[in-house]
Scaffold this motif. Structure first.
Motif, PDB file in Angstrom:
ATOM      1  N   ALA A  40       0.832  -1.338   0.186  1.00  0.00           N
ATOM      2  CA  ALA A  40       0.252  -0.344  -0.080  1.00  0.00           C
ATOM      3  C   ALA A  40       0.828   1.196  -0.065  1.00  0.00           C
ATOM      4  CB  ALA A  40      -1.244   0.259   1.268  1.00  0.00           C
ATOM      5  N   GLY A  41       2.158   0.996   1.067  1.00  0.00           N
ATOM      6  CA  GLY A  41       3.464   1.677   0.511  1.00  0.00           C
ATOM      7  C   GLY A  41       3.693   2.314  -0.482  1.00  0.00           C
ATOM      8  N   LEU A  42       4.118   1.615  -1.251  1.00  0.00           N
ATOM      9  CA  LEU A  42       4.115   1.637  -3.220  1.00  0.00           C
ATOM     10  C   LEU A  42       2.706   2.933  -3.540  1.00  0.00           C
ATOM     11  CD1 LEU A  42       5.964  -1.499  -4.028  1.00  0.00           C
ATOM     12  CD2 LEU A  42       7.376   0.486  -3.019  1.00  0.00           C
ATOM     13  N   ALA A  43       1.958   1.760  -3.322  1.00  0.00           N
ATOM     14  CA  ALA A  43       0.756   2.722  -3.908  1.00  0.00           C
ATOM     15  C   ALA A  43       0.460   3.663  -3.635  1.00  0.00           C
ATOM     16  CB  ALA A  43      -0.407   1.732  -4.729  1.00  0.00           C
ATOM     17  N   ALA A  44       0.708   4.521  -2.318  1.00  0.00           N
ATOM     18  CA  ALA A  44       0.646   5.279  -2.121  1.00  0.00           C
ATOM     19  C   ALA A  44       1.451   6.484  -3.218  1.00  0.00           C
ATOM     20  CB  ALA A  44       0.312   5.807  -0.305  1.00  0.00           C
ATOM     21  N   ILE A  45       2.958   5.905  -2.791  1.00  0.00           N
ATOM     22  CA  ILE A  45       3.902   6.823  -3.507  1.00  0.00           C
ATOM     23  C   ILE A  45       3.092   6.758  -5.045  1.00  0.00           C
ATOM     24  CG2 ILE A  45       6.083   6.894  -3.874  1.00  0.00           C
ATOM     25  CD1 ILE A  45       6.643   5.570  -1.120  1.00  0.00           C
ATOM     26  N   ALA A  46       3.364   6.348  -5.722  1.00  0.00           N
ATOM     27  CA  ALA A  46       2.986   6.328  -6.615  1.00  0.00           C
ATOM     28  C   ALA A  46       1.517   7.121  -7.078  1.00  0.00           C
ATOM     29  CB  ALA A  46       2.127   5.013  -7.468  1.00  0.00           C
ATOM     30  N   ALA A  47       0.413   6.791  -6.273  1.00  0.00           N
ATOM     31  CA  ALA A  47      -0.790   8.573  -6.293  1.00  0.00           C
ATOM     32  C   ALA A  47       0.313  10.017  -5.704  1.00  0.00           C
ATOM     33  CB  ALA A  47      -1.150   7.858  -4.969  1.00  0.00           C
ATOM     34  N   PHE A  48       0.579   9.789  -4.629  1.00  0.00           N
ATOM     35  CA  PHE A  48       0.827  10.717  -4.413  1.00  0.00           C
ATOM     36  C   PHE A  48       1.918  11.425  -5.656  1.00  0.00           C
ATOM     37  CE2 PHE A  48       5.605  13.904  -3.653  1.00  0.00           C
ATOM     38  CZ  PHE A  48       4.407  15.155  -2.687  1.00  0.00           C
ATOM     39  N   ILE A  49       2.947  10.993  -6.205  1.00  0.00           N
ATOM     40  CA  ILE A  49       3.823  11.552  -7.484  1.00  0.00           C
ATOM     41  C   ILE A  49       2.357  12.204  -8.563  1.00  0.00           C
ATOM     42  CG2 ILE A  49       4.990  11.017  -9.464  1.00  0.00           C
ATOM     43  CD1 ILE A  49       6.517   8.993  -7.641  1.00  0.00           C
ATOM     44  N   GLY A  50       1.830  10.716  -9.003  1.00  0.00           N
ATOM     45  CA  GLY A  50       0.915  11.081 -10.051  1.00  0.00           C
ATOM     46  C   GLY A  50      -0.100  12.255 -10.033  1.00  0.00           C
ATOM     47  N   TYR A  51      -0.464  13.070  -9.185  1.00  0.00           N
ATOM     48  CA  TYR A  51      -2.211  13.629  -8.243  1.00  0.00           C
ATOM     49  C   TYR A  51      -0.634  14.681  -7.932  1.00  0.00           C
ATOM     50  CZ  TYR A  51      -4.949   9.920  -8.800  1.00  0.00           C
ATOM     51  OH  TYR A  51      -6.312   9.196  -8.889  1.00  0.00           O
ATOM     52  N   ALA A  52       0.015  15.082  -7.090  1.00  0.00           N
ATOM     53  CA  ALA A  52       1.390  16.399  -6.968  1.00  0.00           C
ATOM     54  C   ALA A  52       2.021  17.048  -8.198  1.00  0.00           C
ATOM     55  CB  ALA A  52       2.673  15.843  -6.433  1.00  0.00           C
ATOM     56  N   PHE A  53       2.496  15.774  -9.685  1.00  0.00           N
ATOM     57  CA  PHE A  53       3.242  16.558 -10.235  1.00  0.00           C
ATOM     58  C   PHE A  53       2.048  16.097 -11.598  1.00  0.00           C
ATOM     59  CE2 PHE A  53       5.766  14.759  -7.061  1.00  0.00           C
ATOM     60  CZ  PHE A  53       6.373  16.137  -7.006  1.00  0.00           C
ATOM     61  N   VAL A 111      -8.402 -11.412   4.118  1.00  0.00           N
ATOM     62  CA  VAL A 111      -8.923  -9.473   3.736  1.00  0.00           C
ATOM     63  C   VAL A 111      -7.679  -9.089   2.416  1.00  0.00           C
ATOM     64  CG1 VAL A 111      -9.372  -7.321   4.119  1.00  0.00           C
ATOM     65  CG2 VAL A 111     -10.664  -8.992   4.815  1.00  0.00           C
ATOM     66  N   ALA A 112      -6.376  -9.226   3.717  1.00  0.00           N
ATOM     67  CA  ALA A 112      -5.237  -9.180   3.337  1.00  0.00           C
ATOM     68  C   ALA A 112      -4.590  -8.657   1.667  1.00  0.00           C
ATOM     69  CB  ALA A 112      -3.969  -8.835   4.567  1.00  0.00           C
ATOM     70  N   TYR A 113      -4.992 -10.225   2.017  1.00  0.00           N
ATOM     71  CA  TYR A 113      -3.695 -11.174   0.151  1.00  0.00           C
ATOM     72  C   TYR A 113      -4.817 -11.084  -0.562  1.00  0.00           C
ATOM     73  CZ  TYR A 113       0.136 -12.880   3.603  1.00  0.00           C
ATOM     74  OH  TYR A 113       0.558 -13.131   5.020  1.00  0.00           O
ATOM     75  N   ALA A 114      -6.276 -10.781  -0.427  1.00  0.00           N
ATOM     76  CA  ALA A 114      -7.206 -10.922  -1.115  1.00  0.00           C
ATOM     77  C   ALA A 114      -6.909  -9.496  -2.186  1.00  0.00           C
ATOM     78  CB  ALA A 114      -8.702 -10.441  -0.942  1.00  0.00           C
ATOM     79  N   TYR A 115      -6.842  -8.259  -0.950  1.00  0.00           N
ATOM     80  CA  TYR A 115      -6.495  -7.419  -1.550  1.00  0.00           C
ATOM     81  C   TYR A 115      -5.129  -6.733  -2.752  1.00  0.00           C
ATOM     82  CZ  TYR A 115     -10.178  -5.264   1.778  1.00  0.00           C
ATOM     83  OH  TYR A 115     -11.273  -4.863   1.814  1.00  0.00           O
ATOM     84  N   THR A 116      -4.289  -8.293  -2.761  1.00  0.00           N
ATOM     85  CA  THR A 116      -2.953  -7.727  -3.476  1.00  0.00           C
ATOM     86  C   THR A 116      -2.856  -6.790  -4.731  1.00  0.00           C
ATOM     87  OG1 THR A 116      -1.859  -9.432  -2.174  1.00  0.00           O
ATOM     88  CG2 THR A 116      -0.847  -8.953  -4.701  1.00  0.00           C
ATOM     89  N   PRO A 117      -4.353  -7.510  -5.745  1.00  0.00           N
ATOM     90  CA  PRO A 117      -4.382  -6.680  -7.517  1.00  0.00           C
ATOM     91  C   PRO A 117      -4.975  -5.186  -6.768  1.00  0.00           C
ATOM     92  CG  PRO A 117      -5.384  -8.816  -7.115  1.00  0.00           C
ATOM     93  CD  PRO A 117      -5.106  -8.951  -5.663  1.00  0.00           C
ATOM     94  N   ALA A 118      -5.138  -4.901  -6.026  1.00  0.00           N
ATOM     95  CA  ALA A 118      -5.858  -3.974  -5.851  1.00  0.00           C
ATOM     96  C   ALA A 118      -4.105  -2.528  -5.581  1.00  0.00           C
ATOM     97  CB  ALA A 118      -6.670  -3.210  -4.489  1.00  0.00           C
ATOM     98  N   TRP A 119      -3.808  -2.942  -4.730  1.00  0.00           N
ATOM     99  CA  TRP A 119      -2.319  -2.856  -4.450  1.00  0.00           C
ATOM    100  C   TRP A 119      -1.385  -2.447  -5.586  1.00  0.00           C
ATOM    101  CZ3 TRP A 119      -2.983  -5.046   0.472  1.00  0.00           C
ATOM    102  CH2 TRP A 119      -3.637  -4.808   1.297  1.00  0.00           C
ATOM    103  N   VAL A 120      -1.318  -3.668  -6.096  1.00  0.00           N
ATOM    104  CA  VAL A 120      -0.915  -3.353  -7.777  1.00  0.00           C
ATOM    105  C   VAL A 120      -1.221  -2.404  -8.137  1.00  0.00           C
ATOM    106  CG1 VAL A 120       0.036  -4.957  -9.278  1.00  0.00           C
ATOM    107  CG2 VAL A 120       0.097  -6.463  -6.945  1.00  0.00           C
ATOM    108  N   GLY A 121      -2.614  -2.513  -8.861  1.00  0.00           N
ATOM    109  CA  GLY A 121      -3.000  -1.568  -9.382  1.00  0.00           C
ATOM    110  C   GLY A 121      -2.608  -0.362  -9.061  1.00  0.00           C
ATOM    111  N   GLY A 122      -2.693  -0.323  -8.040  1.00  0.00           N
ATOM    112  CA  GLY A 122      -2.606   1.076  -7.774  1.00  0.00           C
ATOM    113  C   GLY A 122      -1.777   2.112  -7.513  1.00  0.00           C
TER     114      GLY A 122
END
Length: 205
Positions: A40-53, A111-122
């Protein structure tokens, strides 16, 4: 636990990986700190870069800026941790209603492992225009949840579909509530407002 290998196996060979996870001792702290937060941290970093810049045009206004990047990153990270715990708690509470095993540790794993595609896709949020593709990829997580129920919750075959449907509704409700809370509390504190951006956009035009 190797995060990359686990994520890869969950996506490419989930049935086999659920068997592996079934043999592991549940450890909520390990799952959260060793798997959820890194992905989720990697997805959060990607979101920050995408929406900030990079940003993107959303109808009458444009979503872009450091504050938007921070908000999206926080939303991704907080949503991941709270989403896992709250969803797991409710799913575990409903277990006995579907002839399944009541075990919070197993529910967190499910729940945590089932969410894997969501964070990878994030990770696609680094290019906000492609973020919807990540959301589509996240739908694969529903399949992971479905096939994970018999392993993690000892769900009988005749109860699997109904338990899955209820679990899905729970997850959707949890994320909707988390999203509403984040929008109501975090956005104003950061000076973000959809209506404000729309008005500013109209003035510019």
């Amino acid at each position: 636990m190797n995060v990359i290998n686990r994520a890869k196996s969950m996506i490419l060979s989930p049935k086999t990986e659920w068997d592996v996870i079934d043999g592991e001792q549940p450890d909520n702290a390990k799952v959260i700190t060793g798997y959820v937060l890194p992905l989720a941290g990697l997805a959060a970093i990607a979101a920050f870069i995408g929406y900030a810049f990079i940003g993107f045009d959303a109808g009458l206004f444009r979503i872009k800026g450091i504050n938007w990047g921070i908000y999206q990153a926080i939303n991704t990270l907080v949503g991941a941790v709270l989403g896992v715990f709250v969803s797991a708690f409710v799913i575990d509470a409903l277990a006995s209603s579907f002839g399944s095993e009541k075990n919070m540790g197993r529910s967190v794993q499910l729940v945590a492992y089932a969410y894997t595609p969501a964070w990878v896709g994030g990770l696609l949020a680094v290019l906000p225009r492609l973020a919807f593709l990540g959301a589509i990829f996240a739908l694969y997580g529903l399949y992971l949840l479905y096939i994970g129920l018999p392993k993690m919750k000892r769900t009988p075959e005749d109860k699997q579909l109904s338990y899955f449907i209820v679990s899905l509704l729970v997850i959707l409700a949890v994320y909707f509530v988390i999203g509403m809370i984040m929008s109501a509390l975090v956005m104003p504190s950061m000076g973000l407002s959809m209506s404000k951006d729309i008005l500013e956009s109209i003035k510019i035009q």
